[in-house]
Design an enzyme around this catalytic site. Structure first.
Site, mmCIF file in Angstrom:
data_model
loop_
_atom_site.group_PDB
_atom_site.id
_atom_site.type_symbol
_atom_site.label_atom_id
_atom_site.label_comp_id
_atom_site.label_asym_id
_atom_site.label_seq_id
_atom_site.Cartn_x
_atom_site.Cartn_y
_atom_site.Cartn_z
ATOM 1 N N ARG A 106 26.356 105.743 82.494
ATOM 2 C CA ARG A 106 27.247 106.898 82.574
ATOM 3 C C ARG A 106 28.477 106.669 81.688
ATOM 4 O O ARG A 106 29.017 107.618 81.121
ATOM 5 C CB ARG A 106 27.696 107.123 84.026
ATOM 6 C CG ARG A 106 28.604 108.310 84.243
ATOM 7 C CD ARG A 106 27.928 109.637 84.041
ATOM 8 N NE ARG A 106 26.785 109.825 84.916
ATOM 9 C CZ ARG A 106 26.188 110.988 85.134
ATOM 10 N NH1 ARG A 106 26.636 112.098 84.531
ATOM 11 N NH2 ARG A 106 25.131 111.071 85.925
ATOM 12 N N SER A 343 27.749 102.890 91.511
ATOM 13 C CA SER A 343 26.584 103.322 92.273
ATOM 14 C C SER A 343 25.687 104.198 91.404
ATOM 15 O O SER A 343 25.642 104.024 90.195
ATOM 16 C CB SER A 343 27.024 104.032 93.547
ATOM 17 O OG SER A 343 25.938 104.230 94.421
ATOM 18 N N HIS A 345 25.503 107.461 90.352
ATOM 19 C CA HIS A 345 26.009 108.283 89.259
ATOM 20 C C HIS A 345 26.420 107.409 88.082
ATOM 21 O O HIS A 345 26.249 107.781 86.915
ATOM 22 C CB HIS A 345 27.196 109.126 89.742
ATOM 23 C CG HIS A 345 27.540 110.256 88.835
ATOM 24 N ND1 HIS A 345 28.621 110.215 87.976
ATOM 25 C CD2 HIS A 345 26.953 111.470 88.646
ATOM 26 C CE1 HIS A 345 28.689 111.354 87.308
ATOM 27 N NE2 HIS A 345 27.688 112.132 87.691
ATOM 28 N N CYS A 346 26.941 106.228 88.383
ATOM 29 C CA CYS A 346 27.420 105.314 87.338
ATOM 30 C C CYS A 346 26.301 104.788 86.438
ATOM 31 O O CYS A 346 26.570 104.383 85.304
ATOM 32 C CB CYS A 346 28.132 104.122 87.966
ATOM 33 S SG CYS A 346 29.574 104.531 88.965
ATOM 34 N N ILE A 347 25.068 104.772 86.925
ATOM 35 C CA ILE A 347 23.982 104.164 86.137
ATOM 36 C C ILE A 347 23.016 105.200 85.567
ATOM 37 O O ILE A 347 21.977 104.836 85.009
ATOM 38 C CB ILE A 347 23.212 103.110 86.955
ATOM 39 C CG1 ILE A 347 22.445 103.719 88.121
ATOM 40 C CG2 ILE A 347 24.163 102.031 87.458
ATOM 41 C CD1 ILE A 347 21.556 102.703 88.850
#
Length: 357
Positions: A106, A343, A345-347
């Site tokens: 992200r 989490s 959304h970050c990946i």
């Protein structure tokens, strides 16, 4: 500016960052590969990663055919690809040999933009390891590698921005935080007004709404995808502290208050929906981790929500499910991935369903 040096911007080209609920062609991720980073948690991280991929692809239980999105997965080498292939067998996956430092696409990947008549482009920015905290080899090259693999029109800006720092409603409004974008470790020579101009030019937005600060011990210095998410035009979801010892009680109350006073690019006063916070989530050393239910991924068929084994998991899932009645809301453990600071959304980095690619 575009890669060739012109001042032509995405905004001038009629491009915009879509809302995440708009249809996707694919989702870009990176296979957890670096044992030196994850150490004894690598197996658990991979297990959570595979569960996330399965929820995004949403395979038919009988035929196994994916009904959701294609998974575009970065792997550093042949051995990692073999491991990923075995773990993701039968899912709609395409692998890309693009080096990366860690899995936070992200922030390290390009942001996709859409325009009229199916136009699709990418925009990328400078990346400095979240303000110089985590400088991993290849992370600053990930966006360029994905852009080269796609062969899409590309724009590049010289100032620092991570994708998790901005949240778009697809209709001209962007949420962000001063703690991140105005931090001296990102863009010390740019004012808030100058950054607003840059965001408008780069993402095709019309109004920037600024929250102040983020969660305790957030490595990203207050990324918005842990704090507030658009769930529909004019509607934003945030968290409320229910536990007496919630370390973010005051910050979350201020966020809800600020959001309620905002007006979006279409002139609408934001409708603010509150859901529970996970409360105090600790690591093995007893340190507070930046756990957030808002770090969910909105796929074509599923909304995949990180859960942390707290008493508030079920209520959080129910609140998110009410916001997305046409999706399947899936709660999956993200406790191992959270040890790395983020989490789901970050990946993940969604590629819109448009264009000729």
């Amino acid at each position: 500016m575009i890669a060739g040096g012109s001042v032509y911007t995405p905004q001038a080209a009629g491009l915009r960052q879509p809302a995440e609920w708009e249809p996707h062609r694919a989702c870009w991720l990176a296979w957890p590969s670096h044992a030196d980073l994850w150490q004894e948690h690598l197996a658990a991280v991979r297990s959570e990663f595979v569960a996330l991929c399965r929820a995004i692809a949403d395979p038919d239980p009988v035929t196994g055919v994916g009904r959701g999105e294609t998974l575009e997965i970065l792997v550093p080498d042949e051995a990692a690809q073999a491991e990923a292939q075995a773990a993701l067998a039968a899912l709609p996956v395409r692998f890309h040999r693009i080096p990366f430092g860690d899995i936070w696409l992200r922030d390290t990947g390009p942001i996709f933009l859409v325009g009229a008549e199916g136009a699709l482009a990418t925009v990328r920015f400078a990346f400095n390891g979240w303000g110089g905290k985590y400088l991993l080899r290849h992370d600053s090259e990930v966006a360029a590698g994905i852009v080269a693999a796609l062969g899409l029109p590309r724009f590049r800006f010289p100032w620092v921005l991570e994708g998790g720092a901005v949240e778009s409603d697809g209709e001209g409004t962007c949420l962000t935080t001063r703690q991140c974008l105005l931090n001296a470790n990102r863009n010390p020579r740019l004012s808030q007004a100058e950054l607003e101009v840059g965001l408008k030019q780069a993402l095709g937005i019309e109004r920037v709404l600024w929250l102040q600060e983020g969660l305790l011990n957030d490595h990203t210095d207050g990324h918005i995808d842990n704090l507030a998410r658009f769930v529909a035009p004019g509607v934003v979801l945030c968290m409320r502290a229910l536990a007496g010892d919630d370390p973010n009680r005051e910050v979350l109350a201020q966020i809800a208050s600020d959001l309620a006073a905002f007006t979006d690019a279409r002139g609408r006063r934001l409708q603010v929906i509150q859901m529970p916070s996970p409360g105090k989530v600790l690591d093995e050393a007893g340190q507070v981790m930046p756990a957030s239910y808002l770090n969910f991924y909105i796929g074509n068929r599923s909304v995949v929500v990180p859960i942390y084994g707290t008493p508030y998991d079920a209520a959080a899932l129910a609140a998110i499910a009410q916001c997305f009645p046409k999706h399947r809301t899936v709660g999956l453990s993200a406790q191992a991935i959270l040890r790395g600071g983020g989490s789901f959304h970050c990946i993940t980095q969604p590629q819109p369903l448009t264009g000729s690619f």
